[in-house]
Write an enzyme that holds these catalytic residues in place. Sequence first.
Site, short mmCIF file in Angstrom:
data_model
loop_
_atom_site.label_atom_id
_atom_site.label_comp_id
_atom_site.label_asym_id
_atom_site.label_seq_id
_atom_site.Cartn_x
_atom_site.Cartn_y
_atom_site.Cartn_z
N ASN A 90 0.97 -1.32 0.33
CA ASN A 90 -0.17 -0.27 -0.09
C ASN A 90 0.88 1.06 0.29
O ASN A 90 -0.16 2.70 -0.14
CB ASN A 90 -1.07 0.27 1.20
CG ASN A 90 -1.81 0.38 1.33
OD1 ASN A 90 -2.70 1.60 0.68
ND2 ASN A 90 -2.05 1.51 2.19
N TYR B 126 4.77 7.83 -12.25
CA TYR B 126 3.57 7.40 -11.60
C TYR B 126 3.01 6.35 -12.27
O TYR B 126 2.89 5.39 -11.91
CB TYR B 126 2.48 8.82 -10.68
CG TYR B 126 1.49 7.97 -9.67
CD1 TYR B 126 2.06 7.64 -8.74
CD2 TYR B 126 0.14 7.92 -10.14
CE1 TYR B 126 1.01 6.95 -7.99
CE2 TYR B 126 -0.28 7.58 -9.22
CZ TYR B 126 -0.49 7.21 -8.08
OH TYR B 126 -1.03 6.86 -7.78
N LYS C 32 2.50 2.22 -11.88
CA LYS C 32 1.10 2.18 -11.49
C LYS C 32 0.94 1.03 -12.52
O LYS C 32 0.19 0.20 -12.06
CB LYS C 32 -0.16 3.05 -11.51
CG LYS C 32 0.39 3.93 -9.91
CD LYS C 32 0.47 2.62 -8.69
CE LYS C 32 0.77 4.04 -7.87
NZ LYS C 32 0.37 2.82 -6.02
#
Length: 204
Positions: free
Chosen positions: A34, A100, A104
């Site tokens: 996470n 980013y 991801k």
Amino acid sequence: AIAVPLNLGEVGTIRTMIDQVVESFDSLDILVNNAGLVQINPFLDVTEDEWDRVIDVNLKGTFFCLQAAARQMEKQGEGGRIISMSSISGRGGRADSSVYAASKMGIISITRSAALALAKHNILVNAVCPGIVPTPMWDQIDEDRARLFGYEAGTARAALVEQVPLKRVADAEEVAAVVAFLASSDASFITGQAINVDGGMEMD
């Protein structure tokens, strides 16, 4: 519960964390990746330091936490659950958060590869792709976009919410509920999936 500080860019500290968890609780059954960070910057302005910082935490950290947990789960012989937090940014490019988005997207790929590699050990590996969730990270995104592009604070988030078919942001609890489901026995035949929790922004 125990808290174990570590640097996700250093694989040795990840292994130490796994060892401490097993020492405290005797086994490791569920891993939720996470931790993550984002940096808003136009594509042509991205620096090597920015690339390394985001990729170290979001992608390298996810991969080696997953690997270390899976090794422990394999040793235990009881299977396990691994859930990694991706993002709807991992479904497509982002002009002002390209590193980013790349990280991801990479998490979705790692999830699929790990699901294939670990299925024989009954270790189920999935990802969750949240949309807009009111967290400190989203506050940072909104502030950075306002500063870089001359928006009024709140404008960037409001414009994104207009793209959500359900016309609202998610509660953090709605994302957590999907993670809890994937970690439960109810999800015993689900692996290799990346589940969007985004109010319909992405439908793949």
